[in-house]
Motif scaffolding. Structure first.
Motif, PDB file in Angstrom:
ATOM      1  N   ILE A  32       0.806  -1.162  -0.077  1.00 15.72           N
ATOM      2  CA  ILE A  32       0.039  -0.204   0.018  1.00 15.72           C
ATOM      3  C   ILE A  32       0.929   1.289   0.170  1.00 15.72           C
ATOM      4  O   ILE A  32       0.659   2.249  -0.806  1.00 15.72           O
ATOM      5  CB  ILE A  32      -1.015   0.136   1.160  1.00 15.72           C
ATOM      6  CG1 ILE A  32      -2.157  -1.100   1.005  1.00 15.72           C
ATOM      7  CG2 ILE A  32      -1.640   1.261   1.212  1.00 15.72           C
ATOM      8  CD1 ILE A  32      -2.991  -1.206   2.388  1.00 15.72           C
ATOM      9  N   TYR A  33       1.735   1.430   0.877  1.00 18.11           N
ATOM     10  CA  TYR A  33       2.768   2.396   1.029  1.00 18.11           C
ATOM     11  C   TYR A  33       3.514   2.727  -0.593  1.00 18.11           C
ATOM     12  O   TYR A  33       3.387   4.065  -0.699  1.00 18.11           O
ATOM     13  CB  TYR A  33       3.819   2.138   2.168  1.00 18.11           C
ATOM     14  CG  TYR A  33       4.662   3.366   2.328  1.00 18.11           C
ATOM     15  CD1 TYR A  33       4.114   4.651   2.699  1.00 18.11           C
ATOM     16  CD2 TYR A  33       6.042   3.007   2.145  1.00 18.11           C
ATOM     17  CE1 TYR A  33       5.141   5.569   3.238  1.00 18.11           C
ATOM     18  CE2 TYR A  33       6.857   4.002   2.435  1.00 18.11           C
ATOM     19  CZ  TYR A  33       6.506   5.417   2.794  1.00 18.11           C
ATOM     20  OH  TYR A  33       7.310   6.221   3.236  1.00 18.11           O
ATOM     21  N   ASN A  48       2.031   7.729   3.398  1.00  8.06           N
ATOM     22  CA  ASN A  48       2.305   7.277   4.978  1.00  8.06           C
ATOM     23  C   ASN A  48       1.167   8.035   5.690  1.00  8.06           C
ATOM     24  O   ASN A  48       0.687   7.485   6.548  1.00  8.06           O
ATOM     25  CB  ASN A  48       3.643   8.023   5.342  1.00  8.06           C
ATOM     26  CG  ASN A  48       3.790   7.582   6.785  1.00  8.06           C
ATOM     27  OD1 ASN A  48       3.726   6.439   7.361  1.00  8.06           O
ATOM     28  ND2 ASN A  48       4.270   8.437   7.682  1.00  8.06           N
ATOM     29  N   ALA A  49       0.467   9.127   5.488  1.00  7.28           N
ATOM     30  CA  ALA A  49      -0.378   9.601   6.254  1.00  7.28           C
ATOM     31  C   ALA A  49      -1.765   8.705   5.865  1.00  7.28           C
ATOM     32  O   ALA A  49      -2.502   8.515   6.862  1.00  7.28           O
ATOM     33  CB  ALA A  49      -0.533  11.233   5.612  1.00  7.28           C
ATOM     34  N   VAL A  50      -1.893   8.430   4.713  1.00  7.00           N
ATOM     35  CA  VAL A  50      -3.034   7.579   4.472  1.00  7.00           C
ATOM     36  C   VAL A  50      -2.925   6.172   5.261  1.00  7.00           C
ATOM     37  O   VAL A  50      -4.116   6.051   5.794  1.00  7.00           O
ATOM     38  CB  VAL A  50      -3.167   7.107   2.832  1.00  7.00           C
ATOM     39  CG1 VAL A  50      -4.238   5.840   2.580  1.00  7.00           C
ATOM     40  CG2 VAL A  50      -3.513   8.395   2.039  1.00  7.00           C
ATOM     41  N   CYS A  51      -1.843   5.406   5.213  1.00  8.42           N
ATOM     42  CA  CYS A  51      -1.661   4.280   6.032  1.00  8.42           C
ATOM     43  C   CYS A  51      -1.996   4.701   7.525  1.00  8.42           C
ATOM     44  O   CYS A  51      -2.757   3.732   8.080  1.00  8.42           O
ATOM     45  CB  CYS A  51      -0.420   3.780   5.703  1.00  8.42           C
ATOM     46  SG  CYS A  51      -0.181   3.197   4.040  1.00  8.42           S
ATOM     47  N   VAL A  52      -1.584   5.576   8.076  1.00  5.35           N
ATOM     48  CA  VAL A  52      -1.585   5.931   9.484  1.00  5.35           C
ATOM     49  C   VAL A  52      -2.874   6.414   9.874  1.00  5.35           C
ATOM     50  O   VAL A  52      -3.385   5.861  10.801  1.00  5.35           O
ATOM     51  CB  VAL A  52      -0.318   7.156  10.002  1.00  5.35           C
ATOM     52  CG1 VAL A  52      -0.708   7.475  11.335  1.00  5.35           C
ATOM     53  CG2 VAL A  52       0.880   6.528   9.844  1.00  5.35           C
ATOM     54  N   PHE A  76     -10.333   9.758   1.453  1.00 10.41           N
ATOM     55  CA  PHE A  76      -9.539  10.294   2.310  1.00 10.41           C
ATOM     56  C   PHE A  76      -8.453  11.506   1.417  1.00 10.41           C
ATOM     57  O   PHE A  76      -8.166  12.479   1.855  1.00 10.41           O
ATOM     58  CB  PHE A  76      -8.528   9.335   3.013  1.00 10.41           C
ATOM     59  CG  PHE A  76      -7.572  10.088   3.811  1.00 10.41           C
ATOM     60  CD1 PHE A  76      -7.793  10.452   5.183  1.00 10.41           C
ATOM     61  CD2 PHE A  76      -6.032  10.305   3.555  1.00 10.41           C
ATOM     62  CE1 PHE A  76      -6.938  10.921   6.045  1.00 10.41           C
ATOM     63  CE2 PHE A  76      -5.279  10.775   4.136  1.00 10.41           C
ATOM     64  CZ  PHE A  76      -5.571  11.370   5.516  1.00 10.41           C
ATOM     65  N   ILE A  77      -8.077  10.720   0.249  1.00 11.33           N
ATOM     66  CA  ILE A  77      -7.201  11.462  -0.832  1.00 11.33           C
ATOM     67  C   ILE A  77      -8.060  12.683  -1.299  1.00 11.33           C
ATOM     68  O   ILE A  77      -7.325  13.880  -1.464  1.00 11.33           O
ATOM     69  CB  ILE A  77      -6.627  10.427  -1.757  1.00 11.33           C
ATOM     70  CG1 ILE A  77      -5.746   9.447  -1.237  1.00 11.33           C
ATOM     71  CG2 ILE A  77      -6.027  11.312  -2.961  1.00 11.33           C
ATOM     72  CD1 ILE A  77      -5.147   8.521  -2.048  1.00 11.33           C
ATOM     73  N   LYS A  78      -9.420  12.581  -1.577  1.00 11.78           N
ATOM     74  CA  LYS A  78     -10.014  13.689  -2.186  1.00 11.78           C
ATOM     75  C   LYS A  78     -10.192  14.863  -1.203  1.00 11.78           C
ATOM     76  O   LYS A  78     -10.298  16.090  -1.582  1.00 11.78           O
ATOM     77  CB  LYS A  78     -11.475  13.127  -2.725  1.00 11.78           C
ATOM     78  CG  LYS A  78     -11.480  12.364  -3.797  1.00 11.78           C
ATOM     79  CD  LYS A  78     -12.942  11.916  -4.089  1.00 11.78           C
ATOM     80  CE  LYS A  78     -12.909  10.989  -5.140  1.00 11.78           C
ATOM     81  NZ  LYS A  78     -14.216  10.497  -5.740  1.00 11.78           N
ATOM     82  N   GLU A  79     -10.227  14.589  -0.029  1.00  8.58           N
ATOM     83  CA  GLU A  79     -10.524  15.587   1.219  1.00  8.58           C
ATOM     84  C   GLU A  79      -9.284  15.890   1.549  1.00  8.58           C
ATOM     85  O   GLU A  79      -8.967  17.050   1.936  1.00  8.58           O
ATOM     86  CB  GLU A  79     -11.332  14.974   2.560  1.00  8.58           C
ATOM     87  CG  GLU A  79     -12.799  14.706   1.883  1.00  8.58           C
ATOM     88  CD  GLU A  79     -13.603  16.125   1.364  1.00  8.58           C
ATOM     89  OE1 GLU A  79     -13.616  16.937   1.873  1.00  8.58           O
ATOM     90  OE2 GLU A  79     -14.510  15.936   0.491  1.00  8.58           O
ATOM     91  N   LEU A  80      -8.245  15.083   2.040  1.00  2.37           N
ATOM     92  CA  LEU A  80      -6.937  15.264   2.288  1.00  2.37           C
ATOM     93  C   LEU A  80      -6.856  16.070   3.690  1.00  2.37           C
ATOM     94  O   LEU A  80      -6.473  17.192   3.593  1.00  2.37           O
ATOM     95  CB  LEU A  80      -6.259  15.872   1.176  1.00  2.37           C
ATOM     96  CG  LEU A  80      -4.510  15.366   1.143  1.00  2.37           C
ATOM     97  CD1 LEU A  80      -4.457  14.044   1.079  1.00  2.37           C
ATOM     98  CD2 LEU A  80      -4.139  16.045  -0.046  1.00  2.37           C
TER      99      LEU A  80
END
Length: 97
Positions: A32-33, A48-52, A76-80
């Motif tokens: 994933i990373y 890394n932020a997504v995984c954590v 998550f990536i859309k809103e960030l």
């Protein structure tokens, strides 16, 4: 000999799997990373932020993700919701926003 052929066939099948995330094909054989960095605009720090933030193991393969986990990653990536200094593009070059 037959077992070796089965193992090679299984490895070929795993490498052929592509998972579509935000319109980008991510090889299923990657972690994933590492795999999330194939998406345009996703750097190592965002990956890394997504995984954590989502509680995902970095070493889990992309092909092992469920549909719900993929949807969580996309949302998550859309809103960030991370600090601005982690983002690749703080301001849009055209509008300045």
């Amino acid at each position: 000999m037959a077992e070796l052929a089965k193992i090679q066939k299984k490895q070929e099948e795993e490498s052929e799997v592509l998972i579509r995330i935000l319109g980008y094909d991510v090889p299923g054989s990657k972690n994933i990373y590492v795999g999330l960095t194939n998406i345009k605009g996703v750097s190592w720090s965002i990956s890394n932020a997504v995984c954590v933030k989502l509680g995902l193991q970095k070493i889990k393969k992309i092909s092992e993700l469920t549909k719900e986990e993929i949807q969580k990653i996309e949302a998550f990536i859309k809103e960030l919701p991370i600090p601005d200094f982690l983002k690749n593009r703080k301001f849009d070059p055209e509008t300045g926003e």
